[in-house]
Design a protein around this motif. Structure first.
Motif, PDB file in Angstrom:
ATOM      1  N   ASN A  86      77.115  26.203  24.709  1.00  0.00           N
ATOM      2  CA  ASN A  86      78.110  27.237  24.414  1.00  0.00           C
ATOM      3  C   ASN A  86      77.540  28.598  24.742  1.00  0.00           C
ATOM      4  N   MET A  87      78.355  29.463  25.337  1.00  0.00           N
ATOM      5  CA  MET A  87      77.933  30.831  25.600  1.00  0.00           C
ATOM      6  C   MET A  87      77.936  31.594  24.285  1.00  0.00           C
ATOM      7  N   TRP A  88      76.979  32.479  24.123  1.00  0.00           N
ATOM      8  CA  TRP A  88      76.978  33.356  22.965  1.00  0.00           C
ATOM      9  C   TRP A  88      76.848  34.773  23.464  1.00  0.00           C
ATOM     10  N   ASP A  89      77.311  35.690  22.673  1.00  0.00           N
ATOM     11  CA  ASP A  89      77.331  37.087  23.060  1.00  0.00           C
ATOM     12  C   ASP A  89      76.044  37.741  22.612  1.00  0.00           C
ATOM     13  N   GLY A  90      75.232  38.167  23.582  1.00  0.00           N
ATOM     14  CA  GLY A  90      73.998  38.859  23.271  1.00  0.00           C
ATOM     15  C   GLY A  90      74.255  40.262  22.745  1.00  0.00           C
ATOM     16  N   LYS A  91      75.513  40.651  22.661  1.00  0.00           N
ATOM     17  CA  LYS A  91      75.939  41.937  22.129  1.00  0.00           C
ATOM     18  C   LYS A  91      75.295  43.116  22.856  1.00  0.00           C
ATOM     19  N   TYR A  92      75.136  42.970  24.178  1.00  0.00           N
ATOM     20  CA  TYR A  92      74.629  44.068  24.982  1.00  0.00           C
ATOM     21  C   TYR A  92      75.804  44.747  25.644  1.00  0.00           C
ATOM     22  N   HIS A  93      75.987  46.013  25.385  1.00  0.00           N
ATOM     23  CA  HIS A  93      77.140  46.724  25.933  1.00  0.00           C
ATOM     24  C   HIS A  93      76.934  46.925  27.429  1.00  0.00           C
ATOM     25  N   LYS A  94      78.014  46.944  28.172  1.00  0.00           N
ATOM     26  CA  LYS A  94      78.062  47.012  29.631  1.00  0.00           C
ATOM     27  C   LYS A  94      77.648  45.696  30.282  1.00  0.00           C
ATOM     28  N   GLN A  95      77.791  44.597  29.555  1.00  0.00           N
ATOM     29  CA  GLN A  95      77.484  43.293  30.139  1.00  0.00           C
ATOM     30  C   GLN A  95      78.768  42.613  30.569  1.00  0.00           C
ATOM     31  N   ALA A  96      78.615  41.579  31.366  1.00  0.00           N
ATOM     32  CA  ALA A  96      79.772  40.755  31.721  1.00  0.00           C
ATOM     33  C   ALA A  96      80.326  40.149  30.435  1.00  0.00           C
ATOM     34  N   ILE A  97      81.588  39.803  30.459  1.00  0.00           N
ATOM     35  CA  ILE A  97      82.200  39.132  29.318  1.00  0.00           C
ATOM     36  C   ILE A  97      82.702  37.764  29.767  1.00  0.00           C
ATOM     37  N   ASP A  98      82.991  36.909  28.816  1.00  0.00           N
ATOM     38  CA  ASP A  98      83.397  35.542  29.131  1.00  0.00           C
ATOM     39  C   ASP A  98      84.613  35.517  30.055  1.00  0.00           C
ATOM     40  N   ASP A  99      85.540  36.465  29.880  1.00  0.00           N
ATOM     41  CA  ASP A  99      86.740  36.514  30.729  1.00  0.00           C
ATOM     42  C   ASP A  99      86.404  36.724  32.212  1.00  0.00           C
ATOM     43  N   ASP A 100      85.227  37.303  32.499  1.00  0.00           N
ATOM     44  CA  ASP A 100      84.824  37.491  33.893  1.00  0.00           C
ATOM     45  C   ASP A 100      84.636  36.154  34.610  1.00  0.00           C
ATOM     46  N   TYR A 101      84.464  35.075  33.861  1.00  0.00           N
ATOM     47  CA  TYR A 101      84.222  33.759  34.448  1.00  0.00           C
ATOM     48  C   TYR A 101      85.408  32.811  34.309  1.00  0.00           C
ATOM     49  N   LYS A 102      86.414  33.199  33.552  1.00  0.00           N
ATOM     50  CA  LYS A 102      87.570  32.324  33.332  1.00  0.00           C
ATOM     51  C   LYS A 102      88.571  32.439  34.476  1.00  0.00           C
ATOM     52  N   ASN A 103      89.294  31.368  34.718  1.00  0.00           N
ATOM     53  CA  ASN A 103      90.331  31.335  35.752  1.00  0.00           C
ATOM     54  C   ASN A 103      89.823  31.851  37.091  1.00  0.00           C
ATOM     55  N   ASN A 104      88.655  31.398  37.462  1.00  0.00           N
ATOM     56  CA  ASN A 104      88.022  31.870  38.672  1.00  0.00           C
ATOM     57  C   ASN A 104      88.503  31.058  39.867  1.00  0.00           C
ATOM     58  N   SER A 105      89.291  31.667  40.701  1.00  0.00           N
ATOM     59  CA  SER A 105      89.839  30.972  41.869  1.00  0.00           C
ATOM     60  C   SER A 105      88.847  30.925  43.029  1.00  0.00           C
ATOM     61  N   ARG A 106      87.749  31.646  42.940  1.00  0.00           N
ATOM     62  CA  ARG A 106      86.783  31.700  44.029  1.00  0.00           C
ATOM     63  C   ARG A 106      85.757  30.568  43.970  1.00  0.00           C
ATOM     64  N   GLY A 107      85.760  29.754  42.935  1.00  0.00           N
ATOM     65  CA  GLY A 107      84.830  28.636  42.855  1.00  0.00           C
ATOM     66  C   GLY A 107      83.439  29.006  42.384  1.00  0.00           C
ATOM     67  N   TYR A 108      83.332  30.054  41.556  1.00  0.00           N
ATOM     68  CA  TYR A 108      82.044  30.442  41.000  1.00  0.00           C
ATOM     69  C   TYR A 108      81.895  29.856  39.610  1.00  0.00           C
ATOM     70  N   ASN A 109      80.652  29.550  39.243  1.00  0.00           N
ATOM     71  CA  ASN A 109      80.376  29.193  37.860  1.00  0.00           C
ATOM     72  C   ASN A 109      79.127  29.914  37.395  1.00  0.00           C
ATOM     73  N   ARG A 110      78.684  29.629  36.183  1.00  0.00           N
ATOM     74  CA  ARG A 110      77.581  30.349  35.557  1.00  0.00           C
ATOM     75  C   ARG A 110      76.239  29.738  35.968  1.00  0.00           C
ATOM     76  N   GLY A 111      75.410  30.542  36.605  1.00  0.00           N
ATOM     77  CA  GLY A 111      74.073  30.105  36.989  1.00  0.00           C
ATOM     78  C   GLY A 111      73.040  30.770  36.098  1.00  0.00           C
ATOM     79  N   HIS A 112      72.232  29.966  35.438  1.00  0.00           N
ATOM     80  CA  HIS A 112      71.189  30.491  34.546  1.00  0.00           C
ATOM     81  C   HIS A 112      69.984  30.969  35.353  1.00  0.00           C
ATOM     82  N   LEU A 113      69.456  32.152  35.014  1.00  0.00           N
ATOM     83  CA  LEU A 113      68.186  32.564  35.592  1.00  0.00           C
ATOM     84  C   LEU A 113      67.039  31.889  34.842  1.00  0.00           C
TER      85      LEU A 113
END
Length: 184
Positions: A86-113
């Motif tokens: 599960n994603m959790w919010d690191g509560k860092y302002h100016k970060q990406a939010i979960d909505d940035d990854y939802k309904n992604n028509s470009r075929g991107y997913n979350r890659g962990h560093l």
């Protein structure tokens, strides 16, 4: 032990990274770091990745593109625990939010560093599921050649990265570079 002179990261680091001179003055990324200094400190922020009140790893974060530039962590093998995924919010302002990854028509997913499969235990695995440790990756790449590279690297870490106490130990920095053509 300064990654960025003038910005002492030593207190930000988990104790297991502080003790081994993990960061040095000569870490350089073109246009981001110069002689170990953050070129644009208003844009790039060092983040202490903390989970359940314990420091786990450090990330240099690009607030403009809302992605991490790199995450630095220590590999120590892993225990036989599964993560919650599960994603959790690191509560860092100016970060990406979960909505940035939802309904992604470009075929991107979350890659962990800092890959959760490299974490020692369940709490450390869960700590990797923050959006400040995630970059958008093409699904085919993340589930294909990147997954193979992570697996191969882990095999090498397991076999060859043994410290003087006969324990697994490796210090890693994994980074990302934003695409020039595929930003939204």
């Amino acid at each position: 032990m300064l990654l960025f002179p003038g910005t002492d990261l030593t207190p930000m680091l988990p104790s297991h990274l502080r003790a081994h001179n993990f960061f040095t003055r000569d870490v350089t990324e073109a246009g981001i770091l110069e002689d170990g200094n953050i070129v644009k400190p208003e844009r790039y922020k060092a983040i202490r990745q903390t989970y359940e009140d314990q420091r786990r790893f450090v990330t240099l974060y690009d607030t403009e593109n809302k992605i991490p530039v790199f995450s630095a962590y220590k590999y120590r093998g892993q225990l036989e625990e599964r993560n919650t995924n599960n994603m959790w919010d690191g509560k860092y302002h100016k970060q990406a939010i979960d909505d940035d990854y939802k309904n992604n028509s470009r075929g991107y997913n979350r890659g962990h560093l800092f890959p959760n499969s490299y974490a020692l235990d369940l709490k450390e695995k869960n700590s990797t599921f923050t959006l400040t440790n995630i970059v958008p990756q093409a699904e085919s790449f993340n589930n294909g050649s990147w997954r193979k590279m992570e697996t191969c690297t882990k095999c090498i870490l397991e076999k060859y990265c043994i410290n003087n106490n006969d324990a697994k130990e490796a210090f890693l920095v994994t980074g990302a570079q934003p695409s020039i053509n595929n930003t939204t």
